[in-house]
Write an enzyme that holds these catalytic residues in place. Structure first.
Site, PDB file in Angstrom:
ATOM      1  N   THR A 211       0.844  -1.198   0.000  1.00 49.12           N
ATOM      2  CA  THR A 211       0.000   0.000   0.000  1.00 49.12           C
ATOM      3  C   THR A 211       0.881   1.252   0.000  1.00 49.12           C
ATOM      4  O   THR A 211       2.076   1.161  -0.275  1.00 49.12           O
ATOM      5  CB  THR A 211      -0.982  -0.044   1.199  1.00 49.12           C
ATOM      6  OG1 THR A 211      -1.911   1.031   1.072  1.00 49.12           O
ATOM      7  CG2 THR A 211      -0.281   0.057   2.547  1.00 49.12           C
ATOM      8  N   ASN A 212       0.328   2.401   0.282  1.00 47.80           N
ATOM      9  CA  ASN A 212       1.106   3.634   0.290  1.00 47.80           C
ATOM     10  C   ASN A 212       0.612   4.546   1.408  1.00 47.80           C
ATOM     11  O   ASN A 212      -0.325   4.195   2.129  1.00 47.80           O
ATOM     12  CB  ASN A 212       1.032   4.315  -1.082  1.00 47.80           C
ATOM     13  CG  ASN A 212      -0.406   4.621  -1.456  1.00 47.80           C
ATOM     14  OD1 ASN A 212      -1.082   5.395  -0.804  1.00 47.80           O
ATOM     15  ND2 ASN A 212      -0.892   3.968  -2.516  1.00 47.80           N
ATOM     16  N   ARG A 213       1.217   5.720   1.537  1.00 49.46           N
ATOM     17  CA  ARG A 213       0.948   6.568   2.698  1.00 49.46           C
ATOM     18  C   ARG A 213      -0.258   7.496   2.540  1.00 49.46           C
ATOM     19  O   ARG A 213      -0.492   8.334   3.390  1.00 49.46           O
ATOM     20  CB  ARG A 213       2.182   7.427   3.003  1.00 49.46           C
ATOM     21  CG  ARG A 213       3.380   6.632   3.430  1.00 49.46           C
ATOM     22  CD  ARG A 213       4.496   7.588   3.858  1.00 49.46           C
ATOM     23  NE  ARG A 213       5.776   6.920   3.852  1.00 49.46           N
ATOM     24  CZ  ARG A 213       6.209   6.140   4.852  1.00 49.46           C
ATOM     25  NH1 ARG A 213       5.458   5.950   5.903  1.00 49.46           N
ATOM     26  NH2 ARG A 213       7.400   5.565   4.769  1.00 49.46           N
TER      27      ARG A 213
END
Ligand code: CTP
Length: 406
Positions: A211-213
């Protein structure tokens, strides 16, 4: 487009339920949203809460029964009723709801409700038996047929000690509903805007994800700003930790593939697509069906590229929906403008919002953002650091220009 609550005249009617104490919080929240709040209490409401409480939180006289027969006499209800742009009755008892259904005007509040010429929002609060009684249910449907809107009640613990339906909804929820109701005639009325928000999640195994931030805050703010302008909003939201703004329809899409399908399903009749989501560019080629165990050793995850949603949306625009406006976001850490211009061209965008994610106050989880807007005609506008809702309002202002004032 600003928050539609600002400077609006709202009349808050309070009736005799124990939930009347929550009405003080609602009045205070309305006042803090720069609303001109006029409060009116029935005699029974005053058994639970004093007019002074409302006077203190709204900085205005709170009207009571004595005002009906006082010096200004019969004109009070007409005067306040005429000014009101929205009337909220919270809490509303079974008794007041019954009187309104029959047009009975035997106190200042019921009299004024007949005199207003604005939308009415009612938040009932009563015991479960009273709410479920066919008399109350029929009264509610009579009022609904006349266009009155109801919010709640909720299930839960009731003052009688019983559990069941009858609790008044929270003041923050009523406030959001009021915001939405007041936005209905905005400049984007009748326009459908599809907005994606947050980061996608790609499964590695049943436990782990790529995933990402992205927090989703900027996309949700864009959805709120679009609703504030009266648009019909479809929010495609992978994040479940943020509460969608009132009025937005939502579709859950956790992966890049889910989001791709959801967006394609929605854009055929849309006026704009705003891709604020941070879509994963890669996903594991094959998700492991069982949890990967460390004793077996594992040092490689094979990845494949995901679909580029904006590129596909540009094709849809070209083939079948030429009115569709495409807005992208670019989170960059170097060569900001040059990189973003390249993407803008490749994805055929009308507008791109670029931010420098290396800045601590303009990154993913922050409530502020520093954005440069790039327009298709080569022009750009660098915005100072501002709350994400104001960045969102700038983007919606561009849409209004492009869709309405073109
Ligand atoms: N985007 C998209 N589909 C993808 C990846 C990104 O529609 N599979 C959209 C994003 O929502 C954003 C814009 O494209 O509005 C730019 O995303 P960004 O991640 O900055 O660019 P990429 O094209 O993915 O390029 P890179 O990650 O290499 O910088």
């Amino acid at each position: 487009m600003a928050n539609p609550l600002i400077s609006k005249h709202i009349l808050l009617g309070v009736t005799g339920s124990i939930a009347a104490y929550k009405a003080a919080e609602l009045a205070s929240k309305l006042y803090q949203s720069d609303v001109e709040v006029y409060v009116m209490l029935t005699e029974a409401a005053q058994k639970f809460i004093s007019p002074l409480t409302f006077q203190t939180v709204t900085d205005k006289k709170a009207y009571t029964e004595s005002d009906l027969w006082g010096r200004e006499g019969h004109v009070v209800h007409v005067h306040i009723g005429r000014q009101a742009e929205l009337m909220i009755i919270a809490p509303a008892t079974a008794n007041t709801i019954a009187k309104l259904a029959y047009g009975i005007a035997d106190n200042l509040l019921t009299l004024t409700t007949l005199a207003v010429n604005c939308p009415i929002l009612i938040a009932p609060a009563m015991d479960v038996g009273m709410y479920s009684h066919s008399a109350t249910q029929e009264n509610i449907s009579v009022l609904e047929k006349r266009g009155v809107q109801f919010i709640g009640p909720l299930e839960g613990h009731l003052a009688s000690g019983l559990e069941g339906i009858g609790r008044m909804v929270e003041p923050s929820v009523i406030l959001q509903q009021a915001r939405w109701m007041l936005a209905q005639d905005g400049l984007l009325k009748g326009k459908k805007i599809v907005i994606t928000a947050g980061g996608t999640q790609e499964s590695i195994d049943p436990v782990r994800i790529l995933t990402n931030r992205s927090s989703g805050k900027q996309g949700y703010a864009v959805a709120q700003a679009a609703l504030d302008a009266g648009a019909q909003v479809m929010l495609i939201n992978p994040s479940s930790h943020l509460i969608p703004p009132t009025g937005a329809k939502t579709i859950r899409a956790d992966t890049a593939a889910d989001m791709y399908h959801a967006v394609l399903n929605e854009i055929n009749d849309a006026d704009a697509l705003i891709m604020a989501a941070a879509v994963s560019d890669f996903r594991p080629k094959k998700m492991k069906s069982q949890k990967i165990k460390k004793e077996n050793g594992y040092n490689q995850i094979q990845l494949e590229q995901t679909e580029d949603i904006l590129v596909k949306a540009a094709e849809v625009k070209q083939k079948s929906n030429p009115k569709l406006i495409l807005v992208g976001f670019a989170a960059e850490s170097q060569d900001l403008i040059a990189n973003a211009r390249k993407k803008m061209k490749a994805k055929h965008l009308d507008l791109m919002a670029v931010n420098d994610i290396t800045q601590p106050d303009a990154g993913f989880a922050s409530d502020t953002n520093r954005i440069t807007l790039l327009f298709a005609n080569g022009k750009s506008e660098s915005l100072p650091l501002m709350p994400k809702i104001e960045v969102a309002e700038k983007i919606i202002a561009y849409l209004i220009e492009a869709l309405i004032n073109k």
